[in-house]
Design a protein around this motif. Structure first.
Motif, mmCIF file in Angstrom:
data_model
loop_
_atom_site.group_PDB
_atom_site.id
_atom_site.type_symbol
_atom_site.label_atom_id
_atom_site.label_comp_id
_atom_site.label_asym_id
_atom_site.label_seq_id
_atom_site.Cartn_x
_atom_site.Cartn_y
_atom_site.Cartn_z
ATOM 1 N N GLU A 136 33.559 25.453 36.305
ATOM 2 C CA GLU A 136 35.012 25.326 36.285
ATOM 3 C C GLU A 136 35.699 26.654 36.550
ATOM 4 O OE1 GLU A 136 32.965 25.414 33.889
ATOM 5 O OE2 GLU A 136 33.793 26.233 32.024
ATOM 6 N N LYS A 137 34.917 27.668 36.960
ATOM 7 C CA LYS A 137 35.515 28.985 37.160
ATOM 8 C C LYS A 137 35.813 29.230 38.630
ATOM 9 C CE LYS A 137 32.337 30.502 34.259
ATOM 10 N NZ LYS A 137 32.441 29.393 33.328
ATOM 11 N N TYR A 138 37.021 29.669 38.895
ATOM 12 C CA TYR A 138 37.407 29.952 40.268
ATOM 13 C C TYR A 138 37.896 31.383 40.343
ATOM 14 C CZ TYR A 138 37.502 24.894 40.054
ATOM 15 O OH TYR A 138 37.165 23.577 39.842
ATOM 16 N N MET A 139 37.405 32.114 41.331
ATOM 17 C CA MET A 139 37.887 33.486 41.515
ATOM 18 C C MET A 139 37.646 33.911 42.949
ATOM 19 S SD MET A 139 34.968 35.355 39.325
ATOM 20 C CE MET A 139 34.389 34.035 38.279
ATOM 21 N N PRO A 140 38.417 34.911 43.407
ATOM 22 C CA PRO A 140 38.205 35.377 44.771
ATOM 23 C C PRO A 140 36.862 36.087 44.890
ATOM 24 C CG PRO A 140 39.942 36.632 43.700
ATOM 25 C CD PRO A 140 39.532 35.580 42.750
ATOM 26 N N PRO A 141 36.310 36.174 46.099
ATOM 27 C CA PRO A 141 35.020 36.846 46.252
ATOM 28 C C PRO A 141 35.118 38.301 45.783
ATOM 29 C CG PRO A 141 35.926 36.150 48.379
ATOM 30 C CD PRO A 141 36.825 35.632 47.336
ATOM 31 N N ALA A 149 35.513 39.362 42.832
ATOM 32 C CA ALA A 149 36.354 39.570 41.654
ATOM 33 C C ALA A 149 35.533 40.018 40.451
ATOM 34 C CB ALA A 149 37.116 38.296 41.307
#
Lengths: 241, 163
Positions: B129-134, B136
Motif C-alpha cells: 500500500e506504499k506509493y512513492m517516487p523512484p 524516495a
C-alpha cells in the motif's frame, strides 16, 4: 414548526435546485485541476510507474461509494422510524450515486489489476465484498420500486439497506482480517499515510472533486425521485410531498 | 427533531435488535468460515495441511525469496516462496506479471505435493500500500528522515508475518 420544516420534501427541493449547478461547476474545476496535477506534477510510483495514477480515481470512488451506502442506511433507518418520505427520497438519490461510484471503483480496479497483479478480477475478500456492495445497491433500488403499494416497497427496501450495512465493516477491514490479493489501506485515520507527500495533493483535489460531484448528482436525482414519488402518491394520502 | 413518540421509540428498539441480531449472525458465519475466506495460504499454513486437503488446486502467497529465481528454459522457471518461516519451491511455465521480481509478494495458483513442490499454473503479483517516487527511499534515508525509514522497516517485518 420551524424545526419540523426539514422533514418536508419541498424544502429539499428548494435546496437541491440551488445546489446542483454550482456544485457541478466547482466539481469540474477541481477535477480538471486535479487531473492536471496528477498527470503533470505528480511523480510516477517507484514500482508501478504510470499505472499508479489510476489510484486517483479508484480511491475517491471507493470512499464515496462506502460513505454513500452509510448515508443510505442511516436515512433508511430514519425513514423506518419517522416515516418521513423525504428521507426515503434522499436515500434513493444517494443510492443511485453510490451505485455509479461502486461501478467506477470496480472498473478502475480491474484496469489497475490487469497490468499490476496480472488479472482483472479475483474472488478475494475485498473484491467480493465490494461487488456485493454493488448488488446491494441494485437490490435496494429495485425493491424500492417493485411494489404496487408504494409504502410497502419503501419499507422493504429500507430494510434491505439496513441489512446491507453489515457489509460496510466487512469491506473496510477485509484486507486486515483475511489474506487478500488487494493491499491494505494506504490512508487510514490513525496512522501516517503510506504515500509520499508529493503524491497527496493530487488526491485531495480529486477527493474534493468527487465530493462536489456527489452533491450535484444527489441534488439532481432528488428532483427526479421526488417527482416519481409524487406521481406515485397522486390521489393518495398527502405526505407533504 | 421532536421527542420520539412511543411508536417511534418502539421501532428504534426493533431496528437496533434487528441489526444487532443479523450482525451477530453474519459475524458468526464469517468467523466459522475464516479459513475458507482467505484468498491464499502462507507457506507456514500450507506445510501444515494434510494430504487429502492438497488434492485440489490452491493458492499460495508469500515473498519470492532473494537469489532463488532460476529460469529452466525459455518458458519455465523455478523459485522459492517464503513467509520468513517456511520456504516452498515453485515451478511455473508461462508469462509473469510486470511486478514479478525477487523480494516481491506473489500469489500462485496450482497444486502442491511434498515431493514435487508447488506446481503453479498462474502467478499473480501483489503490491503493497506504499506509493512513492523512484529514489524516495534513498533520499529520505540520506536526509535522515528516520520516520519514513522506520515505517518501511517495520512494514517489512509485518510483511514477513502476514503476507
Amino acid at each position: 414548526m420551524k424545526k419540523k420544516s426539514f422533514w418536508q420534501p419541498k424544502i429539499w427541493q428548494r435546496i437541491t435546485k440551488k445546489l446542483w449547478l454550482p456544485a457541478i461547476v466547482l466539481s469540474c474545476v477541481f477535477f480538471l485541476v486535479g487531473i492536471y496535477w496528477v498527470f503533470e506534477k505528480t511523480p510516477n510510483d517507484y514500482q508501478q510507474g504510470f499505472v499508479f495514477k489510476i489510484f486517483y480515481i479508484h480511491v475517491p470512488a471507493a470512499w464515496f461509494s462506502l460513505g454513500l451506502y452509510a448515508m443510505v442506511a442511516g436515512l433508511s433507518a430514519i425513514y423506518l422510524i419517522f416515516k418521513a418520505p423525504v428521507s426515503f427520497i434522499l436515500a434513493r438519490s444517494c443510492a443511485w450515486t453510490g451505485l455509479l461510484l461502486t461501478i467506477i471503483c470496480l472498473i478502475t480496479g480491474a484496469l489497475w489489476g490487469k497490468p499490476m497483479w496480472g488479472t482483472y478480477w479475483v474472488w478475494d475478500a475485498r473484491l467480493t465484498s465490494m461487488a456485493l456492495l454493488g448488488f446491494l445497491y441494485i437490490g435496494y433500488l429495485l425493491t424500492g420500486s417493485a411494489f404496487n403499494r408504494l409504502e410497502m416497497g419503501w419499507k422493504m427496501s429500507s430494510f434491505i439497506a439496513l441489512f446491507g450495512s453489515i457489509n460496510l465493516p466487512v469491506i473496510k477491514w477485509s484486507v486486515e482480517w483475511w489474506q487478500t490479493l488487494h493491499q491494505p489501506a494506504t490512508l487510514s485515520k490513525f496512522s501516517v499515510p503510506s504515500i509520499h507527500n508529493s503524491m497527496l495533493l493530487g488526491l485531495s483535489f480529486m477527493i474534493v472533486a468527487f465530493f462536489l460531484y456527489t452533491i450535484a448528482l444527489i441534488s439532481l436525482l432528488y428532483q427526479v425521485q421526488r417527482f416519481q414519488c409524487m406521481n406515485g402518491m397522486k390521489g393518495k394520502k398527502s405526505y407533504g410531498i | 427533531m421532536n421527542i420520539p413518540t412511543q411508536r417511534q421509540r418502539y421501532s428504534i428498539y426493533k431496528l437496533s435488535l434487528f441489526l444487532g441480531l443479523v450482525g451477530t449472525g453474519v459475524g458468526l458465519i464469517l468467523w466459522s468460515m475464516k479459513d475458507t475466506i482467505v484468498f491464499f495460504y502462507t507457506p507456514e499454513k500450507l506445510i501444515l495441511k494434510e494430504k487429502k486437503d492438497l488434492e485440489k488446486s490452491i493458492r499460495l502467497g508469500g515473498i519470492v525469496k532473494e537469489g532463488t529465481f532460476n529460469k529452466l528454459d525459455a518458458q519455465s522457471m523455478k523459485f522459492h516462496i517464503t513467509d520468513g518461516i517456511a520456504d516452498i519451491p515453485v515451478t511455473y511455465s508461462g508469462v509473469l506479471p510486470a511486478l514479478f521480481r525477487e523480494g516481491q509478494g506473489v500469489v500462485v495458483f496450482g497444486k502442491y505435493s511434498i515431493n514435487k513442490g508447488f506446481q503453479a499454473t498462474e502467478v499473480l503479483a501483489k503490491h503493497d500500500e506504499k506509493y512513492m517516487p523512484p529514489g524516495a527511499i534513498e533520499i529520505l534515508n540520506k536526509k535522515g528522515c528516520w520516520q519514513s525509514e522506520v515505517r518501511i522497516k517495520s512494514s517489512n517485518k509485518k510483511r514477513g508475518g502476514r503476507l
